[in-house]
Design a protein around this motif. Structure first.
Motif: not given
Length: 244
Positions: A89, A93, A125, A128, A173, A176, A223
């Motif tokens: 990643l 992160a 994890q 992600y 979170y 995300v 991400l």
């Protein structure tokens, strides 16, 4: 009950309706100062009811997966679990996940709470990694909603009790959720949840949410999407939440 009446013929309608309920819930007016979806929860004001809602849809999906995965709505399905542990990643992160793991190892609440936090971080994890490696043909929302499905019930209990460790994990979170900000019904949700988490935590805990808070404030999509290589393509197994 209606759920017990699901069959090969009507399961697609059940799936569509349950997914639309999630969209409707997120699109409903947000109650200031709480983590709830709507302001009609009198018994548990501020309860993070949107997480159990997503988990509930997945429970329904599990019961009808063999039919839905080959049906007209199969394009909404999130592929099943694949090995995410070796995926590299972005450095920020990776660093934050390591910090969260260390926080969980020394968390208050006993062995059951520690295990719940550890499982929630492991699920984060994976989430992600799934977003980071998401193929362009995969449902973006379904990928993002894998985390609420995979966290243990004990974590949800700790979150609704406003345990600071649980709130810190939820804040990470939100990174995300911020990837979904271009969807009209998700617009502003990451910032909303993050702001309320900040208000719930005292000063000594707020440093733990600095990175996700700054990421959202700068409107970053940390991400970055990149296509799956052939050896990373997952098999389809009924383990993940799907959505519209």
């Amino acid at each position: 009950t209606a759920i017990s009446a699901m069959n090969e013929t009507n399961c697609h309608a059940f799936f569509a309706l349950s997914s639309l309920i999630v969209v409707y819930a997120f699109a409903s007016p947000r109650k200031p100062g709480t983590l709830a979806l709507t302001d009609d929860s009198q018994d548990s004001p501020g309860e993070a009811s949107w997480l159990p809602l997503i988990r509930g849809v997945n429970v329904i999906l599990q019961q009808m997966w063999p039919w839905v995965e080959t049906g007209p709505l199969r394009g909404l399905l999130q592929p099943g679990v694949f090995n995410t542990m070796d995926i590299k990643l972005p450095r920020p992160a990776t660093h934050q996940l390591k910090e969260l793991a260390g926080l969980c190892d020394s968390a208050a609440g006993g062995e059951e709470a520690v295990a719940a936090y550890q499982d929630a971080v492991k699920a984060l994890q994976k989430c992600y990694a799934k977003i980071f490696t998401r193929a362009s043909v995969e449902c973006e929302v379904g990928t993002a909603f894998t985390w609420p499905v995979e966290v243990p019930d004990k974590y949800i209990q700790l979150l609704n009790a406003r345990a600071p460790e649980a709130l810190v994990i939820l804040a990470h979170y939100c990174v995300v959720l911020h990837h979904l900000d271009n969807y009209w019904w998700m617009k502003g949700w990451a910032a909303h949840v993050m702001g309320n988490i900040y208000n719930e935590l005292n000063a000594s805990w707020r440093e733990w949410i600095q990175w996700p808070s700054d990421t959202i404030a700068r409107n970053e999509r940390c991400l970055v999407w990149r296509p799956l290589s052939p050896d990373m393509i997952p098999s389809h197994t009924p383990v993940s939440m799907t959505s519209l």
